[in-house]
Scaffold this motif. Structure first.
Motif, PDB file in Angstrom:
ATOM      1  N   THR A 119      16.111  13.177  -1.249  1.00  0.00           N
ATOM      2  CA  THR A 119      15.465  12.097  -1.004  1.00  0.00           C
ATOM      3  C   THR A 119      16.545  11.487   0.439  1.00  0.00           C
ATOM      4  O   THR A 119      17.433  12.762   0.734  1.00  0.00           O
ATOM      5  CB  THR A 119      16.254  10.632  -2.276  1.00  0.00           C
ATOM      6  OG1 THR A 119      18.261  11.244  -2.201  1.00  0.00           O
ATOM      7  CG2 THR A 119      16.495  11.112  -3.200  1.00  0.00           C
ATOM      8  N   TYR A 120      15.903  10.852   0.813  1.00  0.00           N
ATOM      9  CA  TYR A 120      16.463  10.523   2.282  1.00  0.00           C
ATOM     10  C   TYR A 120      17.110   9.378   2.019  1.00  0.00           C
ATOM     11  O   TYR A 120      17.605   8.780   1.645  1.00  0.00           O
ATOM     12  CB  TYR A 120      15.197   9.750   3.282  1.00  0.00           C
ATOM     13  CG  TYR A 120      13.702  10.618   3.221  1.00  0.00           C
ATOM     14  CD1 TYR A 120      13.825  11.777   3.870  1.00  0.00           C
ATOM     15  CD2 TYR A 120      12.318  10.366   2.643  1.00  0.00           C
ATOM     16  CE1 TYR A 120      12.511  12.444   4.273  1.00  0.00           C
ATOM     17  CE2 TYR A 120      11.683  11.165   2.454  1.00  0.00           C
ATOM     18  CZ  TYR A 120      11.777  12.731   3.166  1.00  0.00           C
ATOM     19  OH  TYR A 120      10.072  13.249   3.842  1.00  0.00           O
ATOM     20  N   PRO A 136       8.860   7.634   5.302  1.00  0.00           N
ATOM     21  CA  PRO A 136       9.277   7.321   4.593  1.00  0.00           C
ATOM     22  C   PRO A 136      10.298   7.614   4.296  1.00  0.00           C
ATOM     23  O   PRO A 136      11.059   6.870   3.437  1.00  0.00           O
ATOM     24  CB  PRO A 136       8.467   9.498   4.075  1.00  0.00           C
ATOM     25  CG  PRO A 136       7.410   9.737   4.970  1.00  0.00           C
ATOM     26  CD  PRO A 136       7.172   8.192   6.165  1.00  0.00           C
ATOM     27  N   MET A 137      11.065   7.497   5.627  1.00  0.00           N
ATOM     28  CA  MET A 137      12.303   7.966   5.379  1.00  0.00           C
ATOM     29  C   MET A 137      13.325   6.760   5.315  1.00  0.00           C
ATOM     30  O   MET A 137      14.157   6.547   5.303  1.00  0.00           O
ATOM     31  CB  MET A 137      13.276   8.274   6.444  1.00  0.00           C
ATOM     32  CG  MET A 137      12.349   9.851   6.911  1.00  0.00           C
ATOM     33  SD  MET A 137      12.975  10.741   8.673  1.00  0.00           S
ATOM     34  CE  MET A 137      11.857  12.110   8.302  1.00  0.00           C
ATOM     35  N   ILE A 138      12.472   5.268   6.148  1.00  0.00           N
ATOM     36  CA  ILE A 138      13.021   4.048   6.549  1.00  0.00           C
ATOM     37  C   ILE A 138      13.656   3.883   5.164  1.00  0.00           C
ATOM     38  O   ILE A 138      15.100   3.177   5.639  1.00  0.00           O
ATOM     39  CB  ILE A 138      12.163   3.683   6.945  1.00  0.00           C
ATOM     40  CG1 ILE A 138      11.848   4.003   8.357  1.00  0.00           C
ATOM     41  CG2 ILE A 138      12.635   2.350   7.788  1.00  0.00           C
ATOM     42  CD1 ILE A 138      10.162   3.231   9.302  1.00  0.00           C
ATOM     43  N   VAL A 139      12.659   3.162   4.063  1.00  0.00           N
ATOM     44  CA  VAL A 139      12.885   2.212   2.937  1.00  0.00           C
ATOM     45  C   VAL A 139      13.969   2.733   2.519  1.00  0.00           C
ATOM     46  O   VAL A 139      15.010   2.351   1.545  1.00  0.00           O
ATOM     47  CB  VAL A 139      12.380   2.029   2.051  1.00  0.00           C
ATOM     48  CG1 VAL A 139      12.559   1.595   1.066  1.00  0.00           C
ATOM     49  CG2 VAL A 139      10.989   1.164   2.620  1.00  0.00           C
ATOM     50  N   SER A 140      14.078   4.498   2.086  1.00  0.00           N
ATOM     51  CA  SER A 140      15.250   5.273   1.800  1.00  0.00           C
ATOM     52  C   SER A 140      16.643   5.517   1.660  1.00  0.00           C
ATOM     53  O   SER A 140      17.391   5.012   1.596  1.00  0.00           O
ATOM     54  CB  SER A 140      14.688   6.609   1.222  1.00  0.00           C
ATOM     55  OG  SER A 140      15.597   7.435   0.506  1.00  0.00           O
ATOM     56  N   SER A 177       0.285  -1.080  -0.102  1.00  0.00           N
ATOM     57  CA  SER A 177       0.107   0.277   0.079  1.00  0.00           C
ATOM     58  C   SER A 177       0.968   1.556   0.201  1.00  0.00           C
ATOM     59  O   SER A 177       1.789   1.571   1.144  1.00  0.00           O
ATOM     60  CB  SER A 177      -0.883   0.040   1.376  1.00  0.00           C
ATOM     61  OG  SER A 177      -1.443   0.874   1.193  1.00  0.00           O
ATOM     62  N   GLY A 178       0.449   2.329  -1.135  1.00  0.00           N
ATOM     63  CA  GLY A 178       1.287   3.865  -0.876  1.00  0.00           C
ATOM     64  C   GLY A 178       2.886   2.992  -1.806  1.00  0.00           C
ATOM     65  O   GLY A 178       3.408   4.818  -2.234  1.00  0.00           O
ATOM     66  N   GLN A 179       3.158   2.086  -2.268  1.00  0.00           N
ATOM     67  CA  GLN A 179       4.275   2.261  -2.858  1.00  0.00           C
ATOM     68  C   GLN A 179       4.126   2.372  -4.436  1.00  0.00           C
ATOM     69  O   GLN A 179       3.407   1.948  -4.917  1.00  0.00           O
ATOM     70  CB  GLN A 179       5.072   0.661  -3.088  1.00  0.00           C
ATOM     71  CG  GLN A 179       5.110   0.095  -0.948  1.00  0.00           C
ATOM     72  CD  GLN A 179       6.397   1.049  -0.395  1.00  0.00           C
ATOM     73  OE1 GLN A 179       7.511   1.644  -1.372  1.00  0.00           O
ATOM     74  NE2 GLN A 179       5.970   1.535   0.615  1.00  0.00           N
ATOM     75  N   ASN A 180       5.072   2.670  -5.098  1.00  0.00           N
ATOM     76  CA  ASN A 180       5.356   2.550  -6.600  1.00  0.00           C
ATOM     77  C   ASN A 180       5.753   1.531  -6.902  1.00  0.00           C
ATOM     78  O   ASN A 180       6.394   0.331  -6.385  1.00  0.00           O
ATOM     79  CB  ASN A 180       6.459   3.983  -6.452  1.00  0.00           C
ATOM     80  CG  ASN A 180       6.375   5.281  -6.363  1.00  0.00           C
ATOM     81  OD1 ASN A 180       5.796   5.652  -6.459  1.00  0.00           O
ATOM     82  ND2 ASN A 180       7.748   5.701  -5.930  1.00  0.00           N
TER      83      ASN A 180
END
Length: 1826
Positions: free
Chosen positions: A1629-1630, A1594-1598, A128-131
């Motif tokens: 980007t994070y 929003p920061m975790i994956v990046s 959910s919410g991912q590209n």
């Protein structure tokens, strides 16, 4: 680029193969231009020669590098061709167990024929919410993309799911709908998806059938529209169906079945309600036995029938309607068995009384005569009149079958219509997402009209797909400003024109159907005449004149013309329909055959203005009914297909192509031939071809630079990445047509990326060889130096060894000479000593023999003398005895004679008178003397008698002795006589003994020899035994050590078990806390929902606001509202008013949810109640056992003590009696000498007295011991004994020591008895009170059980009601229950209020009395004279500074202003920076203290209520602001701590100062409000975690995965059309620093707000858990992230997080442990993965990962460079075998929504309340310090 550069030695290619389609091979030598053969070697080692086509000279396809194999997107492959696509799909499906793969915009889904754990709620949340390109391919990714585009672009979407029968189309569509229902926020509030899923059993039963390829094949197409509102939440759905295969009702091919519903009915024919249908086995009916396969393996038709009926009930099809459906279906089966016979060549007849026709007519409610007539006749109408014409048997059978198909089609449409009614919503939809589940391209051995229509539809869909792909490619090129060149792609418009254009196949078919005598043969001839040799796509079979071939986009298909006209006409005898319409007993049948303008079909106009597709026209004008009725099926299907295409063109399409990997339905088995056939048919290869025709490989400049930096020199690297890439490419690829530079990307043609990868691998290989050369040289040099040094050392040691050997030899030689000398000396000395010893032995033996001989002679002589002496003595004694006896006898005889003479003389004298006279003289005197003498004589006689007796006794003894002696002598004489006889015998025996002595000596020597031998053996045996003993000792020691180790292990195991049990209990406690806190969250969500509904109702319904209603309550519970204040009462009353007055439409979904929630709570309550019962029963049993044990021990002790006391009592009485007697004896008048101190009597008395005193001391000690035992027993029974009892016991013990009298001891024992009785009475009282409390608890428990049972009964009754009545009844029941609870609480409150008022009155009375007593006491102390006489002097009283009590006073009307200024309008930033932490909490508590001080319960209640509501309101208003939530979490906790610290409870007061203890609350116990505040703090904590999670998410994956913290470690692999997020740190980007900065911000803010340190640790632990869980979940769903280099990046990032924890002193918070699964996953990516030892190491290392997660990581592991190796399938299976015994959850992903249960440890404040100053900036001037 020349072919010679690519087709070199060791290059790998693909060659065609008959079985595997394509085989991999390796070139054995370079290819040269003009070669006709290629020397190849297959993977199995076989050498082959591959001949090139002499015409085309086409070389075989090149194989992609291994590093590109297994990619998520097929367009990422460098070589785009069929074998590469097939191989990539096979590797992903077979090796990695991945069923989804992207192919550009298409999602390829391969059916695994196995249930996979990749569709849970956790997976949905992860996508959910991912590209779409950021995650691994999945149906959820396609659904998310469509949902996101719908919300972003405000454009309707379509998901087109196609594929063969059995490829998984329906399942894919179902999962897409589940995803929409979940992410739209409606999965828990609406049941649209459940209804759609409930419709599946119905639609499958009436629309699915067994075919040769699939046991559950859908024989119709469907398009499901899922409607959304403006908030993009699901509000409804609608289903459209296409082209039902009606011919299956009357005909099935071999190994196929009719529709499932018929077999389900036959399997359930024995049910009582279905017996009226008169059905039997499926083999008894013509329509179900033609395929000769009535049973499907593993399918229970009777059970499926139950599911179908249940689904009908859920969708609102009532029981009568269900029976109507079953009647119609049974009638169709009976109709198929109606036998029609020939009457003549032109007519037919139904035999009279046909049983099946009779049943058909009974079920349909029609007459037998009418139906039998119109089955064999038809009506012809002319302009003038009407004729009834008989028809032959063949036409009659066809008419019967047409009627059956028509009835079934009408029933199918009716069911679909009812399903749509159940799914329909009354709210207007804003947008929709359509899911098209349609049949794929079909080709069978016999293809008829149905396959023609299916393939026609696929041609249209393929055209739309090609245009869409072409459009996307064009947009991409234009966006990047790439020169656009026309790409040649397959356009199937000619094929479509062949089918649907004027004079096309469908047009000619309709024209032939209108001809009076049209037939399939004439139509076939028209087709040949019109299209043969004129259209390249139309062909005629060589051996048939009734078939034609069409070249479709997928393959050539041969269609048989037989039946085309009949199926296209789909004609039904109108008279038969009229007969059915006249049925008056069957309403459902009449409803099916209504007029067209009244018929309800699934293609009718939908509500809300939605566009629908239909097979038939939905509305007709009068007069057009007959003409529309004559529309052919082909025309209807063409129109509906055109409407479908219009709908799809008006939406954004998304494509899912389902592939069937094998025909045997084996799990994870891949058949290449079947797969490539479907890939060609579904358009995947066409997509690849279009992509390959342009520039399929696309890189951003930064990605290209990062990947191919190794191919650049240092001087080529410029600051401008674009210019750098341009310069490098111009050097590497000479042909500039092979690539293009766009605005942001570089575009490569097919094969160029593989060429660049080859250059990169060659460069790396050369570098590796150079590194290996240098390292090997260095290693060998080190090895040589080590060997040289070792050789020198060996030489030194060898030479030293040789020298030592020579010295040792010399020493041994000298030692040998010495040993020889001493050995010879020893031998000679031993020989001499042996001879000397032998001589001595001989001499000794001779001398001994002579001595023994002499001794024997002397002995015999001595014995002879003794014998002679004894004999002679005996003879002398015998002679003496005889002489003595003779002498004595003579004496006796002489004395007897003399005595007789004397007697005679005395007798003569006595007779004379003179004699008597002489005798009488002096007789009297003598009598007296004689009398006296007689007495004396008598005494003497007595003495003499005694002596005589003694002498007689002694004589008897002596005579006995003598007699014994005589006997002994006689025996001796006999013995002597015998001895004399034995002398001769002894002499003989002596001779014999001498002889035996010689023999004995000889035996002795033998025995001595044997003894020596035995001694040696014994010594050997002893030595062996000693050795064995040593071994046994060693074994004993080993066993002892083993026992100790086992004991230690057992101890460790017990400790571990204890630790595990403790951990388990802690886990259970945490789970209970988590469950409770989740209930609080649910409660809060329901509160918010209630508020939202209240606002909506206020907006929807305009009604006057009800009056203020007050609910007086200060109580709160965990299951109800926090406070029953006026606001809630007002909202509740307004809601009731709205419901009663206007009856506005309610949210049924909310009611259903509430009802479901009530059911869950009741079940949870029941489980908790059962657990409580078990715990109480266990506790009761434990208490009973403990009490029994105590009573038994206590009874034994008491019995012992009572016996002891009785014994002491008796002793005391005895002592007392003795003492009294002594006193009496002493008090009596006795001579002075008797009682004098020195007299004997006095001594006796003193001795008795001393003994009595000693006995008394002993008894005193026993009394003291008994007293101490009783006191200890009393302390054991009464744990809360007051100090007064202990202080009273001490004087008693002292008094015992002072006792001087036995009476006092008696009194002491009486006191002991009384104390014992007192203890027993107290024990009885406690036991009775405990029993009463237990009885009360049992009664309460029984009442709770009864209440629970009553609620369960009501719930069961509600479940039997219809949905509307069920909702109303459940709501009514909830209202009743809440009302009862309110009444009970009000009653309790009134009782407590009465008690409080009563106690207050008593307190005031006591206070007055105390005051009066104090005043009177002072007056008594002062004398009246002092009062009168003392003068009064004026005194100056200085003004003292006011001593504040730490309270704030406010007026009641200022309460709202206080809440407004202090809570609602307070800015956290200013308070946190400028004021002390927790100031609002202190201010509120000080106000509360004043209300408590003045004893105003109303003020306390309203202040607490307003505070709680104000905090809730501000959190609802500004709940997304982190600082606000953190600020009020800190203040709520501080307020809670203040309530505890100043509550007056000892456990909370021990940290206070004396001054703080004076500030404790005095009138009210706010323990329940502390629970309310604790619940509020839990809600705020959860809200804070949610806010922080939203900021961090929003920061975790990046930051943790995508960003390269260590630059240059991980290389970027080629990606496909769906680009992933770049791992290069671009602007915006994070990075990891972003996460650390955000964590610093969180930590500093919480510290500024004064949050408790323990609470900060819990928050940080939760954030670290979220970071670890999100990172791990994305790692498990992203194949490109599972590499060795990424593992290093993750471990470095985790180390940075740990360093941050150390800097903040948070290592003890448990945050590091939450990252353990992520750390182990990173280690798993880096460890070796080859051998069994590696598998064992992985299993022991990854204890925090589940088996599914370990296997998933290993499957996803992807090498970034060619030097890394993939994980083999056998290794993964080894891991699975080793981990199969693990007991764990099968869930793949971690639960990111999990929140650890929070606790609020008590943290007292050292701040004094009286020192707090209120700043003016708070605008609280109305508060007064007290």
């Amino acid at each position: 680029m020349a072919a010679s550069e690519l087709y070199t030695k060791h290059a790998r290619v693909w060659i065609p193969d008959a079985e595997e389609v394509w085989k991999s091979a390796e070139l054995l030598k370079d290819y040269k231009q003009g070669d006709a053969l290629l020397q190849l070697r297959l993977d199995d080692g076989t050498d082959v020669e591959h001949k090139l086509d002499p015409k085309t000279k086409n070389l075989p396809h090149l194989r992609n590098p291994d590093i590109l194999v297994g990619e998520n997107d097929l367009t990422a492959l460098s070589y785009l061709h069929e074998p590469a696509i097939l191989h990539n799909l096979k590797v992903r499906f077979m090796d990695s167990k991945l069923i989804y793969t992207y192919c550009g915009i298409v999602l390829v889904a391969i059916n695994p024929y196995e249930t996979l754990p990749i569709y849970g709620a956790d997976i949905i949340n992860a996508y959910s919410g991912q590209n779409m390109g950021d995650m691994d391919p999945h149906i959820f990714a396609v659904a998310e993309e469509s949902y996101k585009q719908m919300a972003r672009d405000e454009r309707n979407q379509s998901i087109i799911v196609s594929g063969e029968s059995g490829a998984g189309k329906t399942v894919s569509a179902k999962y897409a709908m589940r995803y929409f229902a979940t992410v739209s926020g409606s999965a828990s509030e609406t049941n649209v998806e459940e209804k759609v899923l409930a419709s599946n059993p119905i639609m499958e039963s009436i629309g699915n059938a067994k075919t040769t390829r699939n046991d559950n094949s859908s024989r119709f197409g469907k398009y499901i529209e899922i409607g959304f509102d403006k908030k993009y939440q699901i509000i409804g759905a609608n289903m459209r169906t296409y082209l039902l295969e009606k011919s299956r009702v009357v005909f099935q091919a071999d190994d196929e079945r009719n529709y499932h519903i018929f077999y389900q009915l036959c399997a359930s024919a024995q049910l009582p309600e279905l017996k009226v249908l008169k059905l039997g086995q499926a083999t008894n009916f013509h329509y179900t036995k033609q395929g000769r396969s009535p049973v499907i393996d593993g399918v229970d038709d009777a059970k499926e029938m139950v599911n179908t009926r249940h689904a009908c009930t859920l969708l609102g099809i009532s029981e009568p309607y269900q029976m109507g459906i079953f009647r119609i279906l049974a009638a169709i089966l009976h109709l198929g068995n109606v036998e029609i016979k020939d009457r003549d060549s032109d007519s037919s007849i139904v035999p009279p009384n046909n049983a099946h026709l009779t049943v058909f007519c009974d079920l349909m409610g029609v007459t037998y005569q009418d139906m039998s007539q119109w089955l064999c006749h038809k009506k012809l109408k002319t302009a003038a009149e009407t004729y009834i014409k008989p028809i032959p048997k063949l036409q009659a059978v066809n008419a019967r079958d047409a009627l059956a198909k028509h009835i079934y089609a009408k029933l199918f449409d009716w069911i679909v219509d009812h399903v749509n009614k159940a799914l329909r919503s009354t709210v207007n939809q804003n947008s929709f997402i359509g899911v098209l589940d349609i049949y794929g391209f079909e080709t069978f051995e016999i293809n008829s009209f149905e396959q023609f229509c299916i393939n026609y539809a696929n041609e249209k869909l393929q055209q739309q797909f090609n245009m869409h792909v072409f459009k996307l490619e064009q947009e991409e090129y234009m966006k990047e400003q790439i020169p656009w060149t026309l790409i040649d792609f397959y356009d199937n418009q000619p094929c479509i024109n062949l089918i649907e254009a004027k004079m096309g196949i469908l047009d000619l078919l309709d024209e032939e159907c209108r001809m009076p005598k049209g037939s399939d043969d004439t139509w076939a001839q028209k087709l040949y005449n019109t299209h043969l040799n004129k259209c390249a796509l139309f062909h005629k079979p060589r051996l048939s004149n009734k078939a034609f071939i069409i070249q479709h986009f997928a393959d050539k298909v041969e269609y048989q013309c037989d039946g085309f006209l009949e199926k296209n006409k789909d004609t039904v005898n109108e008279e038969q329909i009229t007969v059915l319409k006249t049925s008056k007993k069957f309403e459902l049948l009449v409803e099916l055959f209504q007029d067209e303008e009244k018929a309800t079909t699934p293609t009718g106009p939908p509500p809300g203005g939605r566009t629908r597709l239909s097979v038939k026209q939905t509305k007709t004008r009068p007069g057009q009914t007959s003409r529309d009725h004559k529309k052919t099926v082909g025309l209807q299907f063409r129109n509906s297909l055109q409407l479908l295409m219009d709908t799809l063109n008006a939406t954004t399409p998304h494509y899912v192509r389902c592939i069937k990997p094998n025909d045997n339905k084996h799990p994870f088995t891949f058949d290449p031939s079947r797969a490539v056939q479907q890939l060609r048919a579904c358009g995947v290869l066409e997509t690849i071809r279009i992509s390959a025709a342009g520039f399929p490989s696309r890189w951003t400049y930064q990605e290209f630079f990062s990947r191919y930096r190794v191919l650049m020199k240092q001087k080529d690297v410029l600051s401008d990445r674009r210019l750098t890439c341009r310069n490098v490419l111009e050097k590497l690829i000479k042909d500039q047509d092979k690539y293009q530079f766009g605005k942001t990307k570089i575009f490569f043609r097919a094969g160029q990326v593989a060429y660049l990868e080859k250059l990169r691998a060659d460069k790396l290989r050369v570098a590796c060889i150079r590194i290996q050369k240098t390292i090997r040289s260095w290693l060998l040099r080190k090895k040589y130096l080590r060997m040289r040094s070792a050789a020198i050392t060996i030489q030194r040691y060898v030479r030293g060894y040789q020298a030592r050997c020579l010295a040792k030899f010399l020493r041994r030689t000298q030692a040998a000479v010495t040993i020889q000398k001493f050995q010879r000396m020893y031998r000679e000395r031993k020989r001499y000593r042996r001879m000397q010893a032998a001589s001595l032995v001989v001499q000794c033996m001779l001398r001994a023999y002579m001595a023994r001989q002499k001794y024997q002679a002397m002995l015999r002589e001595h014995k002879t003398i003794i014998i002679q002496k004894r004999v002679r003595g005996w003879l002398a004694r015998l002679h003496y005895k005889r002489s003595l006896e003779a002498v004595v006898y003579l004496q006796c005889c002489i004395r007897r004679m003399r005595a007789r003479r004397e007697l005679k003389k005395l007798k003569i004298e006595a007779r004379s008178v003179e004699h008597f006279k002489k005798l009488n003289i002096g007789m009297e005197n003598k009598i007296m003397q004689l009398q006296r003498k007689v007495d004396e004589q008598h005494k003497e006689k007595k003495a003499m008698t005694e002596r005589l007796n003694s002498l007689a006794n002694s004589y008897a003894v002596e005579s006995e002795k003598l007699r014994n002696e005589v006997e002994r002598l006689r025996l001796t004489e006999e013995e002597a006589r015998n001895n004399s006889n034995r002398i001769t015998t002894l002499l003989e025996e002596l001779a014999r003994l001498k002889k035996e002595l010689c023999d004995t000596q000889r035996d002795k020597r033998t025995i001595e020899e044997w003894a020596d031998k035995y001694k040696l053996e014994t010594e050997q045996l002893v030595a062996e035994l000693k050795e064995q003993n040593m071994l046994l000792k060693t074994e004993k020691d080993d066993l002892n050590r083993l026992i100790q180790e086992q004991n230690q292990e057992m101890t460790e195991k017990m400790e571990k078990a204890l630790v595990e049990e403790t951990k388990q209990l802690e886990c259970e406690l945490n789970e209970e806390r988590s469950r409770y806190q989740n209930l609080l969250t649910e409660h809060r969500r329901l509160e918010d929902r209630h508020d939202d509904l209240k606002e909506e109702m206020k907006l929807m319904v305009n009604i006057p606001k009800p009056g203020h209603r007050r609910t007086d309550s200060t109580h709160s519970s965990n299951e109800s509202e926090y406070t029953y204040n006026s606001e809630f009462a007002e909202s509740e009353e307004s809601a009731r008013g709205a419901e009663d007055v206007t009856k506005a439409p309610l949210d049924m979904s909310l009611f259903l949810k509430l009802q479901k929630r009530v059911t869950e709570l009741e079940q949870e309550k029941q489980s908790l109640q059962n657990e409580l019962d078990k715990k109480e029963e266990q506790a009761y049993r434990a208490r009973a056992r403990e009490e029994d044990e105590q009573n038994r021990v206590r009874g034994a002790e008491l019995e012992y003590e009572s016996l002891k006391r009785q014994e002491l009592d008796t002793e005391n009485k005895k002592l007392k009696n003795d003492l009294n007697e002594l006193r009496k004896a002493l008090s009596e008048k006795s001579p002075p000498g008797v009682t004098a101190p020195g007299s004997p009597a006095y001594k006796v008395v003193m001795e008795q007295l001393n003994s009595s005193n000693e006995e008394l001391e002993v008894r005193k000690e026993e009394v003291l011991i008994l007293r101490s035992q009783l006191v200890s027993q009393k302390e054991a029974i009464h744990q809360k004994e007051n100090k007064q009892t202990m202080t009273e016991a001490m004087p008693c013990m002292e008094d015992v020591h002072k006792m001087r009298d036995a009476g006092e001891i008696t009194q002491a024992y009486l006191a002991v008895k009384e104390s014992n009785r007192l203890l027993e009475s107290q024990l009885q009282t406690l036991r009775k009170s405990h029993e009463n409390e237990t009885e009360v608890l049992r009664e309460e428990l029984q009442s709770v059980k009864e209440d629970n049972n009553r609620q369960q009964q009501l719930l069961a009754q509600n479940l039997q009601l219809p949905p509307e009545a069920r909702i109303e009844a459940s709501l009514q029941h909830e209202i009743t229950r809440l009302t009862n609870e309110n009444l009970d609480l009000m009653e309790q409150l009134e009782k407590q209020d009465k008690t409080v008022r009563k106690l207050k009155k008593q307190l005031k009375v006591f206070a007055k009395k105390i005051g009066e007593l104090e005043i009177s006491g002072q007056m008594e102390n002062v004398s009246p004279g002092q009062i009168i006489d003392e003068p009064i002097h004026p005194v100056n009283i200085p003004r003292k500074e006011k001593d504040f009590q730490g309270m704030l006073e406010y007026k009641k009307e200022d309460e709202s202003k206080l809440v407004k200024n202090l809570i609602l309008e307070l800015k956290p930033r200013g308070v946190a920076v400028n004021l002390i932490p927790g100031l609002p909490a202190y201010i509120l508590f000080m106000c509360l203290r004043h209300a408590d001080y003045i004893n105003d319960d109303q003020k306390v209640r309203t202040l607490l209520t307003s505070t709680i509501n104000g905090i809730k309101k501000i959190l609802k208003k500004r709940g997304d602001d982190y600082e606000t939530v953190s600020f009020w979490l800190s203040n709520t906790c501080r307020f809670l701590h203040c309530l505890k610290q100043y509550s007056g409870e000892e456990s909370f007061m021990k940290h206070n100062t004396p001054r703080q203890n004076e500030h404790c609350l005095s009138n009210f116990d706010l323990a329940e409000y502390r629970q309310v505040l604790s619940d509020l703090a839990i809600q705020i904590y959860q809200q804070l975690v949610k806010v922080m999670e939203n900021i961090l998410q929003p920061m975790i994956v990046s930051g943790m995965l995508e960003h390269e913290t260590i630059q240059g470690v991980s290389g970027v692999k080629p990606t496909g059309l769906r680009k992933r997020t770049s791992s290069i740190a671009d602007e915006g980007t994070y990075t990891l620093d972003s996460i650390l900065r955000q964590l610093n911000s969180f930590h500093s803010t919480m510290c500024q707000h004064g949050t408790d340190p323990e609470l900060i640790k819990q928050v940080i632990k939760q954030m670290f858990y979220i970071i670890g869980a999100v990172t791990l979940n994305n790692l498990l769903l992203r194949k490109d992230m599972c590499s060795w280099s990424k593992g290093m990046q993750i471990r470095y990032n985790v180390s940075q997080l740990e360093e941050w924890l150390r800097d903040k002193n948070l290592m003890t918070s448990g945050a590091k442990e939450t990252l353990e699964p992520l750390i182990q996953a990173a280690q798993l990516l880096q460890v070796k993965k080859k051998t069994d030892e590696d598998a064992e190491a992985i299993c022991s290392m990854c204890n925090a990962l589940s088996t599914a997660q370990i296997v998933k990581v290993l499957n996803l592991y992807t090498p970034v460079n060619e030097f890394e190796e993939r994980v083999s399938v056998s290794f993964i299976r080894t891991i699975q075998i080793r981990l199969r015994d693990r007991k764990e959850s099968p869930q793949l992903l971690m639960d990111t929504k999990n929140i650890y249960p929070v606790t609020f440890p008590f943290n007292p404040s050292s701040l004094a309340l009286e020192t707090i100053q209120i700043p003016s900036s708070l605008n609280l001037l109305f508060l007064t310090r007290v």
